[in-house]
Design an enzyme around this catalytic site. Structure first.
Site, PDB file in Angstrom:
ATOM      1  N   ASP A 194     -18.709  13.967   7.102  1.00 24.35           N
ATOM      2  CA  ASP A 194     -17.481  13.308   6.636  1.00 24.35           C
ATOM      3  C   ASP A 194     -16.305  13.830   7.466  1.00 24.35           C
ATOM      4  O   ASP A 194     -16.153  13.424   8.612  1.00 24.35           O
ATOM      5  CB  ASP A 194     -17.349  13.584   5.132  1.00 24.35           C
ATOM      6  CG  ASP A 194     -16.208  12.836   4.484  1.00 24.35           C
ATOM      7  OD1 ASP A 194     -16.092  11.625   4.705  1.00 24.35           O
ATOM      8  OD2 ASP A 194     -15.431  13.453   3.734  1.00 24.35           O
ATOM      9  N   LYS A 204     -19.658   9.174   8.393  1.00 21.63           N
ATOM     10  CA  LYS A 204     -18.443   8.397   8.105  1.00 21.63           C
ATOM     11  C   LYS A 204     -17.425   8.752   9.191  1.00 21.63           C
ATOM     12  O   LYS A 204     -16.540   9.576   8.977  1.00 21.63           O
ATOM     13  CB  LYS A 204     -17.907   8.856   6.743  1.00 21.63           C
ATOM     14  CG  LYS A 204     -17.642   7.762   5.738  1.00 21.63           C
ATOM     15  CD  LYS A 204     -16.785   8.293   4.605  1.00 21.63           C
ATOM     16  CE  LYS A 204     -17.565   8.687   3.384  1.00 21.63           C
ATOM     17  NZ  LYS A 204     -16.681   9.159   2.271  1.00 21.63           N
ATOM     18  N   ARG A 235     -25.890  12.056  -8.879  1.00 24.80           N
ATOM     19  CA  ARG A 235     -26.786  12.497  -7.804  1.00 24.80           C
ATOM     20  C   ARG A 235     -28.161  11.834  -7.892  1.00 24.80           C
ATOM     21  O   ARG A 235     -28.850  11.684  -6.895  1.00 24.80           O
ATOM     22  CB  ARG A 235     -26.978  14.014  -7.844  1.00 24.80           C
ATOM     23  CG  ARG A 235     -25.747  14.828  -7.456  1.00 24.80           C
ATOM     24  CD  ARG A 235     -26.161  16.268  -7.211  1.00 24.80           C
ATOM     25  NE  ARG A 235     -25.047  17.201  -7.175  1.00 24.80           N
ATOM     26  CZ  ARG A 235     -24.323  17.492  -6.086  1.00 24.80           C
ATOM     27  NH1 ARG A 235     -24.586  16.889  -4.954  1.00 24.80           N
ATOM     28  NH2 ARG A 235     -23.343  18.376  -6.136  1.00 24.80           N
TER      29      ARG A 235
END
Ligand code: IMP
Ligand code: MG
Length: 180
Positions: A101, A129, A165
């Site tokens: 990320d 990402k 999760r």
């Protein structure tokens, strides 16, 4: 579909198909190398379990637990909560991560493990990402499952405040479920 899921972005079938492909790639790349797979807890657990079973080689498991993250923004303040237990000196090491990320976690993990003098060190991430990358991040994944757009995702190990999760797919969280 669970209440707070806005949209399924990557289905179970897509996840398994891509993991089979990555497994074949890693199996070829690490033949004869007895690699150590280091999972970064906790988000990687579901991906880790599927990924290692797609790799047809003798290997070893290990895990690191780092703390870097509160709510849905990374803080960049990272500490080792639990280190690996294997002696990695001279070993071929593959870091397994759930998502690349901002990049801070993988940058930290990579530099931390490099100090243990592995024979080689590579990164395998399920998701990337790129829109979120912080300046100054020099590491990049060697194996990437899926490049995704800049949305907060949950499921398949990924959480929001420790929830979701166990969703079997990767999904976008409804914006109204996010508490700032
Ligand atoms: P970093 O920002 O690359 O350091 O990522 C830090 C950690 O934040 C990742 O390992 C994930 O556990 C978590 N994270 C980043 N993006 C998301 C997301 O979209 N959903 C859930 N967790 C995320
Ligand atoms: Mg994580």
């Amino acid at each position: 579909m669970q209440r707070d899921v806005e949209e399924i972005l990557i289905s179970q079938e897509q996840l398994q198909a891509r993991i089979r492909e990555m497994g074949a790639e890693l199996t070829a790349d690490y033949a004869g190398k007895d690699p150590v797979f280091v999972g970064v807890l906790k988000g990687v657990v579901v991906f880790y379990a599927d990924m290692v079973r797609a790799i047809d080689l003798p290997c070893q498991f290990d895990f690191m637990w780092i703390s870097s993250y509160q709510g849905h923004e990374s803080t960049g303040n990272i500490v080792v909560k639990q280190d690996v237990s294997t002696d990695l000196e001279g070993r071929h090491v593959v870091i397994l991560e759930d998502i690349f990320d901002s990049g801070s976690s993988l940058q930290f993990t990579y530099e931390h493990l490099l100090k243990k003098h592995p024979a080689s060190l590579r990164i395998c991430t399920l998701l990337d990402k790129p829109a979120r990358r912080r300046p100054g991040i020099t590491v990049k994944p060697d194996y990437t499952g899926f490049v995704i757009e800049n949305r907060f995702v949950i499921g398949y190990g990924l959480d929001y405040n420790e929830r979701y999760r166990n969703l079997p797919y990767v999904a976008a969280l409804k914006p109204e479920a996010i508490q700032e």
